[in-house]
Scaffold this active site. Structure first.
Site, PDB file in Angstrom:
ATOM      1  N   LYS A 192      33.978  72.382  75.361  1.00 20.53           N
ATOM      2  CA  LYS A 192      32.840  71.549  75.793  1.00 20.53           C
ATOM      3  C   LYS A 192      32.064  71.034  74.578  1.00 20.53           C
ATOM      4  CE  LYS A 192      29.681  69.693  78.448  1.00 20.53           C
ATOM      5  NZ  LYS A 192      28.392  69.922  77.906  1.00 20.53           N
ATOM      6  N   GLU A 199      31.560  62.711  72.482  1.00 18.92           N
ATOM      7  CA  GLU A 199      30.580  61.888  73.221  1.00 18.92           C
ATOM      8  C   GLU A 199      29.618  61.193  72.254  1.00 18.92           C
ATOM      9  OE1 GLU A 199      28.500  64.114  76.400  1.00 18.92           O
ATOM     10  OE2 GLU A 199      26.660  63.393  75.463  1.00 18.92           O
TER      11      GLU A 199
END
Lengths: 328, 328, 328, 328
Positions: A192, A199
């Site tokens: 993650k 991102e």
């Protein structure tokens, strides 16, 4: 399954709701009794404290912590580990640093408690779209918790299947449903973390591109090289068949459709820990990460006026060339 | 030798003076008659115009243009080329783009005029220290002009000689005196351009380092990890035996000795064309130049408040996570 | 003063020699008895072990550890702290991580032992030029050790004094001699760490510039834009009056004087921890450090062939455009 | 409408086919008669030469050039402009540099010929998905050509509409169909150029992230921090509800589904001109573009072994520290 959720913020509350919609029994607690009431109204069992929650859960208890990473999550892990019985499971669904997960799993193992880290992407849209989850933990425990993950995940939905995946013996079916068991404790949050690092990079790529588009009207350019571009329409058209279509572009198009100047935003951009940790991980492996660190630094820079370093540049220029700063 | 200097700004005036000190005869012109008078007072022959200068120089005339790069230099080259006789030499001592040099040399060759490009480093210190020069032009012409370059250059001085250079048949003696004939027209400004690209990179390396030192007092850090560092003393000590000693560090130390906070500077940092052109040259050769472009971008960024791209980042964050900007 | 030096590698041996030349009494120890013998031949008192050294030093004992940072230094600090008496001082002259210093100082304080961290720059040249030192520790202890630092430092030498420093009441005289007391424990290595971070940035700026110069001969460029540049002479001329003169440039000029192609080097560039730690420190303070991290990544990249990420780029290009890789 | 297509490569052939499916009449030409035959078999009218094509088209003729950018496209524009009658339209559907478009439009206007630049994204998938187009040109001409663009564009399809766009008087309906009239000549390729610049940035962000994931198995890390991650499943799960889902990620997932090691690729990554031009455009506007340039440089670097700059780093390290290169 039955589980307790501690922390009913933007994410926690909706996770509880999605689980209940999927038929799970959810005990909830939050420092704010309003937050508890709101979820209880939708069918959750309210708990006045984690002690209370432990009682309501019975054994083996499953606790899902959805709190800000760092000291707050750490202290909650400790508090629950003090009152939980052997066989209990503590899930950290927040954005903890993966090395903290590794340490916690080791410490809790001594007490017979299992620890599972779940990196969760999907933001405020998860209630409807489902949550994309990256899970770290012991295989047997992750399998026991499978009904929870299956409910929270988006499922196959309407997303086209990846050509060539089908029937591969190595392909884990869960990935297509929107969750994976990434590895031992820490692996979920590690994946993650890298997800968030990426991102940042993706976002900054769009940001720089739109900056260049926006600047093309600059009066410093020759007249026939100046364009008065409609950024709203550009974002929209790129959503439709272009190589750079993405969910982040969809969100950009939505924001630009509301206001092509984005006047409602100042541009002071926060960063949570994952960008920083991703760079640390890259350095620990001696992996270049030019784009990911540049994206992180752009956020730092967005939050300050001129830096001391900028002044030093001016001072050197004055020193060797007598250059005086021009007011901009 | 006898030569004319057009443009008597910070650089041109001192170049004239250093040449006169070295026994050369110098005719000077500038749009500002005050500038002409100031150099004439030190012994130069004033010219009321470039036409006047051409008359005063006789043949073959040598013109040294020391004007801002771009349109101003270009139009002066054209004006002189219109009035100069075959055999004349036009020297551009400014910071022209090397491809302009290549084009000009080709155009002037048709008229029998030679063109020489001289990249000059040394800034306001050149009068005393001498000028470091990188020269592009035809070999025979550069050799004819040698007395000029020899006077302007720093000479051996007190700078220790590079071990192993001595006696190398390939080593050009002129390099040790502070000037080189880099190659055909354009090569002088090309080398100077890369010099300035490196300069940006070096400066930004110091700037970032001092930024990190300055930030170490941040209240966000644990108490025992916060240091109240004396940046003035740090710059000074690094001048003395450290690996990173340099002239730019000397200048930093001087600035910091005056004011350890550099409060006199805003930090809005200009850039002239060379940084930009260096990146273009790098891209034309497919050479990575992460540091040099980052240094250039830092200057751009120092001159603006938040960018449109920053706002787009905020808008995306709001879109996927409901994150509202926190006032900083 | 009398002190013990543990670790007689490239740095330790010369530090011992420079101290003896300055009249200090030095007890030395190293795992290699050859190394001990070599320094003993120059006048040092050999110690067969650190226990032996402790005996030879008497009280209060001063130990200077000059070992590779990390586990080796840590275990030596522990070993000495076990046998040293209260009042002893342990100096770490290596490149330890400053947070380790902070921790060690705290731990040793409990035993009445003082800890001093000394960041030392100057490399193999220190014996002759002196060592530039950045010191962290308690003020009283650093003052007691002053004779040692004064001997090791370069002193005023022939380096011109910084204009405007003189007579400033805030200016520490020691900085001009080549050492500073940067702050409490850890501050010395912190400043040295940033020094090395800057060093990486400076080096990479030169490296990129010379790459661009080297590439200018590329056959892909138009003929009149190709230059066959003499990099040896360019490095030399930049040493002489240019804005980018520095000690690192001197070293570059020396290397290029030997071989303008640098054929003796493969270009696989190591990095020690400081570059990495500097980026970590920057991130902890949310300070952009584009240049320093790009410089670090360039070293990582120099040590690998193509990365997995490169292959992924190719795979995506194949995916959207059917682009097949062209053998390079 | 009736139009001619010159250049029947990967893109041109499929554009012809999609137009014919939409009911347009298409005359085609290519240097390869096999390419012409293939499209003619699907219904196109073959032309043996552009002269032949001009005859077959009648007046006013519309030529769509789909050739490699640069000299080849330029010479075809010139050739067609020599034989076309006033009122003709030349469309450049390739990836020309937008400043070339501006120049061509000006030159062709003198002959009464209109010039339209169309940046086309969609790659080999365009035949089925439709082409995302960014168009530059005179408004009246772009409107006349609308039937062509409408056929080539993807149309509304199943892509969800952007919330808040609907009913905005400023929103151009064409953007939702997958094409925009970006502005005057050059604007189409400018927007496409920035699109590709962003594309490079996005791709590199994924590449770095996957590099970090791949490296997490490194033997240099402590055992409990090493993860053996399944990159195929990670790419898949990120497609499903995560913030970083995108078409490029879909393509990555497809490639990784075939071979999680990507062994079929060497990682030598080409770049076409747009990344380079995007950086030039950024510099002309003084816009920082850290991520986009880092992405471009990563491709350059993927195509070489060690650089001269790398060797210079090694040489400096040897110079100041006696560091000898360690074979990697």
């Amino acid at each position: 399954m039955k589980l307790g959720i501690v922390g009913l913020g933007r994410m926690g509350g909706n996770i509880a709701r999605r689980l209940m919609r999927g038929g799970h029994e959810v005990v909830v607690h939050d420092l704010s009794s309003d937050a508890v009431d709101a979820v209880a109204k939708d069918g959750a069992i309210p708990a006045a404290s984690v002690e209370d929650m432990a009682g309501l859960l019975g054994e083996p208890a499953v606790f899902w912590i959805m709190l800000p990473a760092g000291a707050i999550t750490q202290s909650m892990v400790e508090r629950i580990s003090d009152l939980a019985k052997p066989g209990a499971v503590i899930i950290d669904g927040g954005n903890s640093f993966y090395k903290d997960d590794i340490r916690r799993a080791r410490e809790l193992a001594d007490k017979g408690i299992d620890y599972v880290d779940v990196g969760t992407s999907g933001g405020v849209w998860g209630l409807e779209r489902g949550y994309c989850m990256m899970i770290g933990g012991k295989t047997s425990v992750v399998e026991t918790l499978d009904p929870i993950f299956r409910t929270l995940a988006p499922g196959l939905g309407e997303i086209p299947r990846t050509p060539g995946r089908d029937g591969k013996p190595t392909a884990d079916e869960r990935a297509e449903l929107g969750y994976i068991h990434a590895g031992p404790p820490g692996a979920g949050h590690f994946v993650k973390m890298v997800h968030n690092g990426i991102e940042y990079g993706l976002m900054q790529a769009y940001a720089e591109g739109f900056d260049i588009l926006a600047g093309k009207g600059s009066e410093k350019l020759p007249d026939d090289e100046r364009f008065d571009l409609n950024l709203t329409d550009i974002a929209e058209v790129w959503r439709r068949g272009s190589v750079i279509s993405s969910w982040l572009l969809d969100l950009s198009a939505t924001a630009l459709a509301q206001d092509g100047k984005l006047n409602g935003f100042s541009g002071s951009v926060a960063d949570s820990g994952e960008g920083h940790w991703t760079i640390e991980a890259a350095m620990e492996q001696a992996t270049p990460a030019h784009v990911l660190s540049a994206a992180l630094y752009a956020r730092y820079r967005s939050r300050v006026d001129n830096t001391f370093g900028d002044k030093l540049l001016s001072a050197m220029r004055y020193g060797f060339g007598g250059h005086v700063e021009i007011p901009q």
